[in-house]
Design a protein around this motif. Structure first.
Motif, PDB file in Angstrom:
ATOM      1  N   GLY A 110      47.389  13.628  32.436  1.00  0.00           N
ATOM      2  CA  GLY A 110      48.444  14.217  31.608  1.00  0.00           C
ATOM      3  C   GLY A 110      48.884  15.594  32.071  1.00  0.00           C
ATOM      4  O   GLY A 110      49.925  16.094  31.630  1.00  0.00           O
ATOM      5  N   HIS A 111      48.117  16.229  32.987  1.00  0.00           N
ATOM      6  CA  HIS A 111      48.568  17.554  33.400  1.00  0.00           C
ATOM      7  C   HIS A 111      49.813  17.475  34.275  1.00  0.00           C
ATOM      8  O   HIS A 111      50.474  18.474  34.502  1.00  0.00           O
ATOM      9  CB  HIS A 111      47.454  18.368  34.075  1.00  0.00           C
ATOM     10  CG  HIS A 111      47.000  17.854  35.420  1.00  0.00           C
ATOM     11  ND1 HIS A 111      45.676  17.693  35.733  1.00  0.00           N
ATOM     12  CD2 HIS A 111      47.673  17.512  36.528  1.00  0.00           C
ATOM     13  CE1 HIS A 111      45.561  17.262  36.983  1.00  0.00           C
ATOM     14  NE2 HIS A 111      46.757  17.145  37.482  1.00  0.00           N
ATOM     15  N   GLY A 152      48.047   8.074  39.717  1.00  0.00           N
ATOM     16  CA  GLY A 152      48.373   9.168  40.621  1.00  0.00           C
ATOM     17  C   GLY A 152      47.332  10.256  40.663  1.00  0.00           C
ATOM     18  O   GLY A 152      47.150  10.872  41.714  1.00  0.00           O
ATOM     19  N   HIS A 153      46.657  10.492  39.552  1.00  0.00           N
ATOM     20  CA  HIS A 153      45.679  11.547  39.682  1.00  0.00           C
ATOM     21  C   HIS A 153      44.435  11.103  40.450  1.00  0.00           C
ATOM     22  O   HIS A 153      44.026  11.790  41.382  1.00  0.00           O
ATOM     23  CB  HIS A 153      45.346  12.283  38.380  1.00  0.00           C
ATOM     24  CG  HIS A 153      44.763  13.580  38.778  1.00  0.00           C
ATOM     25  ND1 HIS A 153      45.538  14.677  39.097  1.00  0.00           N
ATOM     26  CD2 HIS A 153      43.504  13.899  39.112  1.00  0.00           C
ATOM     27  CE1 HIS A 153      44.740  15.633  39.562  1.00  0.00           C
ATOM     28  NE2 HIS A 153      43.509  15.181  39.581  1.00  0.00           N
ATOM     29  N   ALA A 181      46.637  25.793  33.290  1.00  0.00           N
ATOM     30  CA  ALA A 181      46.899  26.512  32.041  1.00  0.00           C
ATOM     31  C   ALA A 181      48.282  26.103  31.567  1.00  0.00           C
ATOM     32  O   ALA A 181      49.299  26.576  32.074  1.00  0.00           O
ATOM     33  CB  ALA A 181      46.833  28.013  32.288  1.00  0.00           C
ATOM     34  N   SER A 182      48.317  25.210  30.599  1.00  0.00           N
ATOM     35  CA  SER A 182      49.594  24.574  30.238  1.00  0.00           C
ATOM     36  C   SER A 182      50.712  25.548  29.841  1.00  0.00           C
ATOM     37  O   SER A 182      51.861  25.289  30.186  1.00  0.00           O
ATOM     38  CB  SER A 182      49.381  23.523  29.154  1.00  0.00           C
ATOM     39  OG  SER A 182      48.608  24.029  28.102  1.00  0.00           O
ATOM     40  N   THR A 188      46.903  20.063  25.170  1.00  0.00           N
ATOM     41  CA  THR A 188      45.700  20.889  25.088  1.00  0.00           C
ATOM     42  C   THR A 188      44.491  20.156  25.647  1.00  0.00           C
ATOM     43  O   THR A 188      43.698  20.716  26.408  1.00  0.00           O
ATOM     44  CB  THR A 188      45.446  21.296  23.624  1.00  0.00           C
ATOM     45  OG1 THR A 188      46.656  21.845  23.085  1.00  0.00           O
ATOM     46  CG2 THR A 188      44.339  22.328  23.527  1.00  0.00           C
ATOM     47  N   THR A 189      44.342  18.876  25.288  1.00  0.00           N
ATOM     48  CA  THR A 189      43.169  18.145  25.774  1.00  0.00           C
ATOM     49  C   THR A 189      43.209  18.004  27.287  1.00  0.00           C
ATOM     50  O   THR A 189      42.188  18.177  27.958  1.00  0.00           O
ATOM     51  CB  THR A 189      43.066  16.744  25.129  1.00  0.00           C
ATOM     52  OG1 THR A 189      44.310  16.076  25.288  1.00  0.00           O
ATOM     53  CG2 THR A 189      42.745  16.844  23.660  1.00  0.00           C
ATOM     54  N   PHE A 190      44.393  17.717  27.837  1.00  0.00           N
ATOM     55  CA  PHE A 190      44.469  17.588  29.285  1.00  0.00           C
ATOM     56  C   PHE A 190      44.254  18.928  29.976  1.00  0.00           C
ATOM     57  O   PHE A 190      43.752  18.982  31.103  1.00  0.00           O
ATOM     58  CB  PHE A 190      45.801  16.975  29.708  1.00  0.00           C
ATOM     59  CG  PHE A 190      45.834  15.474  29.573  1.00  0.00           C
ATOM     60  CD1 PHE A 190      46.707  14.846  28.697  1.00  0.00           C
ATOM     61  CD2 PHE A 190      44.981  14.678  30.324  1.00  0.00           C
ATOM     62  CE1 PHE A 190      46.727  13.461  28.566  1.00  0.00           C
ATOM     63  CE2 PHE A 190      45.001  13.295  30.213  1.00  0.00           C
ATOM     64  CZ  PHE A 190      45.872  12.679  29.327  1.00  0.00           C
ATOM     65  N   MET A 191      44.626  20.026  29.321  1.00  0.00           N
ATOM     66  CA  MET A 191      44.391  21.337  29.931  1.00  0.00           C
ATOM     67  C   MET A 191      42.891  21.569  30.083  1.00  0.00           C
ATOM     68  O   MET A 191      42.428  22.011  31.143  1.00  0.00           O
ATOM     69  CB  MET A 191      44.996  22.449  29.062  1.00  0.00           C
ATOM     70  CG  MET A 191      44.500  23.836  29.455  1.00  0.00           C
ATOM     71  SD  MET A 191      45.428  25.203  28.782  1.00  0.00           S
ATOM     72  CE  MET A 191      45.077  25.087  27.051  1.00  0.00           C
ATOM     73  N   ILE A 192      42.131  21.250  29.052  1.00  0.00           N
ATOM     74  CA  ILE A 192      40.681  21.480  29.123  1.00  0.00           C
ATOM     75  C   ILE A 192      40.052  20.614  30.205  1.00  0.00           C
ATOM     76  O   ILE A 192      39.272  21.094  31.041  1.00  0.00           O
ATOM     77  CB  ILE A 192      40.024  21.189  27.754  1.00  0.00           C
ATOM     78  CG1 ILE A 192      40.670  22.020  26.646  1.00  0.00           C
ATOM     79  CG2 ILE A 192      38.524  21.417  27.817  1.00  0.00           C
ATOM     80  CD1 ILE A 192      40.393  23.497  26.733  1.00  0.00           C
TER      81      ILE A 192
END
Lengths: 207, 594, 228
Positions: B329-330, B280-281, B400-401, B343-347
């Protein structure tokens, strides 16, 4: 057109020396690219299997030892057969490259027959398993087993059908030493399907 | 060159392929292998689904704007959809699901990839057709039954799929949870079939761009529309099979009792989300990259200037293509997956803002110091940039998660996705359709209607979607049939009503575009070869081009953005016109301020 | 009626307001500046560089210096936003973020209701004095509560806007979600994940009590449940 000023020179220049392109004929390039999509498809299925098995290993309790519902010896022979069919495919392509029609036809025919046998043995194994209650709905093991091997079997079946088409063309003399693209391209697909099976057999049956 | 399995070189430069097509009507227009006809077939199919998707949105907006009031014409619908004309929750959830499904899979994706991928690639690279014309035909005719199957969901017992276009399991796997059985099955099968169509198209496009470029058309002379379609095709090739896999697993859970997503048997609901969003992304980049590419072509043309930062634009397209695989994952920040992944997906998600920002600055650089002509495609392309900026910036909030905790599954997300998909992709589609319509049909679309449609759409579109940011900030959840159930949402009803009325006006305005499209086909002003004075190879051909495209294989001397070049008296110079004084142009564009 | 057009967040009632709201305002300022800069530049350019008779566009292909500047500025800004946001994420959602003294409750979501299991007087879940109530979440003010969240059918999502907390409830998973209310009062809980036909009415009331009121409520509620 208002480009008279632009066109007065240059017309006699030679074309650019480097022709754009991969240096590989389109049908072969296209097949390699298509196989990329197949890699992603099987990766999704295999990834699913890995995730589910790690999360819930007791759904595979007893497998492969001491007691598996699967028939590993028969499938091992079937795997050997499929590998043989890749060998016959290589021989067929070599015959095409050398322009030897008789060998091309016979090796292609051999590949078709072995491939069809592989599918037949798979179908036989499925009926056997179902009779003994190992069905897709039994749990995670059944779900993943039938999905992965089933879609592989579907891909082999499609390959066999295409191989029959190529064999028929070969019998009509349509492949020459100069142009035997169809043989090479179906060969690529066939080897891919074999490679996927080796991976699947290892992780689904043996581990 | 490596030995090929054919004796002849694949590159025959001795003759072009353009010729008169004297086959039957069916071979020419129905079962055609001509990429231009197939592109137009996809155009008709996609515009139809765009209309259907829009109609479903009107049903949703009616219920949200006027909850509990009878839908106009509602009494004509079966009593599984409406009761006394009032939309039922069954129909609402179905409309939500099918609006998204139609728009993503049967409207925007085929409009960008099926229509313009097909139409533009061979023409703009100087090829007679795609590498595999019969597979191209098969791709269209596989998409058609997929579309019918998706539509069929409305006519079976239980109605269409109703678990959202994202179809989360186990809701989508269990008919006892949705009340829908066949409709959900059709959804899965339709997407599997459509996936085959897309994959066929993707390897065709990739092979064509690699192998069939005309002499002189090296990679860094390709228009950005082609670069973006090429990278998009790579994304389609690799992402769609993952969706196919996921849909197969879901279909098996629905039909033969497998347990992939069944928690009581060890199945994992989150597995669906990982598989779906891993597809999807990249899918959302599939839905924006061609729009960006075509907008670039049109903006350079409208500004009469080279694209600013062509190499950066190419690298940004490739970067978006690559980075897009690492952010899925976001969509799952609040799903219950391991918080460290959050956190990793946010970055990674914040980083992907960078190439899009680069493109925006380069579009601004393109119009800077230009001689801007505001033709209708340019208006839409400029709106694309403007609206896409809003959509992209709103994405930062959800990247920003911690703040995503608050706005996930609210109307803030709905605002974001519509700013990028409508404000972005659809405006670019309006630009592209208007721009290439003369080439496709040999006639111009009416510019007055075009301008009226543009301005009304821009205004009503912003009135519809901008307030959704505010709704989301107040906590208004997505996909809810009746917001008045909640005290904290009751006060927001005037906003919902305002949005609904704007949406009705927006929808009505599109009939101007539809009327312009249809009328111009028969009565539009006859189009010259190059109405926009563009440098692309397609504009050197008649409108429409003959079957086989080029009578002689073109030789390409420069990139496609040489507007206002000192090498020409005009402010444009087509790619296949030799440079006065000989030579093949510089392989790398000059940079100012180096 | 004016405040629903506002960019201000509605009033909140938990400690997470302090953790989250400032991130929103920071991003609002950053993206607001970017928005105005870009859109104004766009409009100015469209006016200033519109086609004029006899005008000629400047034939320039780009500027490597500009590319480097705007790429690095954008990258630095977004990385900073990420680094600033990470601590809040770990605090709210991280396993180690749950305060050790948090009062445990159980929340089971199902179509279309929320069932809350309270630990009873002993303060421990899984003991005989636990009791379950549908549709009502009662918690004491200024104390942390940690809920073990699960679902009995589809995926639901536990969303209390005033607390700035949201967590999906997944069947087969037990997910910890914690919060600490800061204001006595009544708030609403909604489902934030499409879960079927009744998704729109999957509402519950959250009541934040003073400690004394909460203790009184627990005693009275346990009693009435026992009476059923």
């Amino acid at each position: 057109m208002a480009h008279a000023a632009a066109v007065q020179e240059d017309v006699m220049l030679p074309p650019p020396s480097r022709a754009p392109g991969a240096g590989v004929y389109s049908e072969k390039l296209g097949m390699w690219i298509f196989l990329g999509s197949e890699v992603m498809f099987f990766t999704a299925l295999i990834g699913t299997y890995v995730i589910l098995r790690f999360a819930h290993p007791d759904a595979w309790a007893g497998h492969p030892k001491p007691h598996t519902p699967l028939n590993i010896p028969v499938t091992a022979v079937n795997t050997f057969l499929l590998i043989c069919s890749s060998v016959t495919m290589v021989k067929a392509f070599a015959a095409a490259q050398d322009g030897i029609q008789r060998q091309l036809r016979l090796w292609l025919l051999a590949t078709v027959l072995i491939g069809a046998t592989f599918v037949g043995v798979q179908v036989y194994e499925y009926t056997h398993l179902i009779e003994h209650g190992f069905v897709p709905s039994q749990g995670l093991f059944g779900s993943t087993f039938y999905t992965m091997t089933g879609f592989h079997g579907f891909h082999v079946t499609m390959g066999v059908l295409c191989m029959i088409y190529v064999t028929m063309k070969a019998f009509r003399g349509k492949y020459t030493q100069a142009d035997h693209r169809g043989v090479e391209v179906i060969g690529l697909y066939w080897h891919f399907v074999d490679l996927v099976w080796i991976i699947l057999f290892t992780i689904v049956y043996l581990i | 060159m490596a030995t090929t399995a054919t004796g002849t070189s694949p590159f025959t430069y001795d003759h072009g392929h353009a010729h008169v097509d004297d086959r039957s009507f069916i071979r020419k227009y129905i079962f055609s292998t001509d990429h231009k006809i197939i592109g137009i077939q996809f155009l008709i199919m996609s515009l139809t689904f765009l209309l259907l998707g829009g109609t479903l949105a009107m049903v949703m907006r009616w219920q949200l704007g006027f909850p509990g009031k009878p839908l106009p014409g509602g009494t004509l619908l079966p009593d599984t959809y409406t009761s006394g004309g009032v939309v039922l929750p069954e129909f609402y959830n179905s409309a939500v699901t099918m609006h998204g499904t139609f728009m993503v899979f049967f409207a925007i994706m085929p409009l960008l990839v099926g229509v313009f991928g097909n139409y533009l690639i061979p023409l703009k690279i100087g090829a007679p057709d795609m590498a595999f014309p019969r597979i191209n035909m098969a791709s269209f005719w596989t998409a058609v039954p997929a579309g019918f199957l998706m539509l069929a969901g409305f006519f079976v017992e239980g109605g269409s799929a109703a678990a959202g276009w994202t179809s989360y399991a186990p809701l989508s796997a269990r008919s006892d949870l949705t009340g829908v059985h066949l409709g959900q099955i059709f959804w899965c099968v339709s997407l599997i079939v459509l996936g085959l169509s897309s994959i066929m198209g993707s390897f065709n496009y990739i092979t064509t761009v690699i192998n069939l470029r005309a002499p002189g058309m090296n990679w860094f002379r390709l228009p950005l529309s082609i670069w973006s379609l090429f990278v998009t095709a790579c994304l389609v090739l690799l992402a769609i099979p993952v969706l196919s896999g996921a849909a197969i697993l879901l279909l098996f859970d629905q039909t033969i009792g497998t347990k992939f997503f069944e928690p009581t048997a060890g199945g994992q609901p989150l597995l669906w989300q990982h598989l779906f969003w891993f597809f999807g992304h990249p899918e959302v980049y599939i839905l924006i990259l061609p729009a960006m590419g075509m907008a670039s072509d049109i903006i350079a043309n409208g500004a009469r200037k080279p694209i600013f930062g062509y190499t950066s634009m190419v690298l940004a397209i490739i970067a978006i293509g690559f980075l897009g695989w690492g952010v899925w994952g976001h969509h799952m920040f609040q799903s219950g997956m391991n918080p460290t992944l959050g956190t990793t997906f946010m970055i990674s998600t914040l980083l992907i803002a960078v190439p899009s920002a680069i493109k925006t600055f380069n579009w601004l650089g393109t119009i800077w110091k230009g001689q801007i002509t505001f033709h209708v495609p340019m208006l839409h392309a400029l709106a694309f940039v403007s609206m896409f900026v809003i959509g992209g910036l709103s994405g930062v909030f959800m990247a920003a998660s911690p703040f995503d905790i608050y706005i996930h599954d609210t109307y803030f997300i709905v605002a974001h996705l519509h700013y990028v998909l409508f404000g972005g992709s659809l405006f670019a589609i309006f630009a592209a359709v208007t721009y290439w319509y003369p080439k496709m049909f040999g006639r111009m679309m009416n510019p007055t209607i075009g301008k009226v449609h543009f301005w009304l759409t821009l205004v009503f579109y912003n009135c519809t979607f901008f307030p959704m940011h505010q709704l989301g900030l107040h906590g208004h959840m997505r996909r809810i049939y009746d917001p008045t159930q909640y005290a904290f949402l009751k006060d927001l009803q005037p906003v919902n009503t305002f949005i609904s009325i704007s949406a009705f006006c927006l929808f009505a305005t599109q009939f101007l575009f539809a009327a312009n499209f249809i009328m111009s086909w028969f009565r539009g002003e006859k189009a010259p070869n190059n109405p926009w004075l563009d440098n692309g190879l397609e504009w050197t051909l008649p409108s429409p081009p003959p079957h086989g495209n080029f009578a002689t294989v073109p030789t390409v001397y420069r990139g496609p953005y040489e507007y206002s070049s000192p090498h020409s008296d005009e402010d444009y110079i087509p790619q296949n016109v030799p440079t006065p004084g000989g030579g093949y142009g510089s392989p790398h564009p000059q940079h100012a301020g180096d | 009626m004016g405040n629903f057009l506002s960019w201000m967040l509605p009033e909140g009632a938990s400690t997470f307001v302090g953790d989250i709201d400032w991130i929103y305002y920071l991003i609002l300022v950053v993206t607001g500046v970017a928005f105005f800069a870009v859109e104004i530049a766009l409009v100015v350019f469209l006016i200033k560089y519109r086609k004029r008779p006899g005008g000629k566009a400047t034939y320039v292909h780009g500027s490597t210096r500009a590319e480097i500047i705007w790429t690095s500025v954008t990258a630095v800004v977004v990385v900073i936003i990420g680094l600033l946001s990470a601590p809040a994420w770990n605090k709210i959602k991280g396993r180690e973020g749950v305060p050790p003294n948090a009062m445990p409750i159980g929340i089971a979501a199902k179509q279309f209701e929320w069932n809350v299991t309270y630990p009873g007087a002993d303060g421990k879940l899984g003991t005989p004095d636990d009791f379950t109530i549908r549709g009502q979440l009662h918690v004491p003010v200024n104390k942390p509560t940690v809920a073990m969240l699960t679902s009995q059918d589809a995926i639901h999502s536990f969303f209390v806007p005033s607390f700035r907390i949201k967590q999906d409830a997944v069947p087969g998973m037990h997910i910890r979600v914690w919060f600490q209310p800061t204001k006595v009062g009544e708030y609403e809980l909604g489902c934030a994940e499409l879960c079927g036909l009744g998704h729109y009415r999957m509402r519950a009331v959250v009541t934040v009590h003073t400690q004394e009121d909460y203790d009184r409520w627990v005693a009275q509620a346990a009693h009435s449940v026992a009476q059923r």
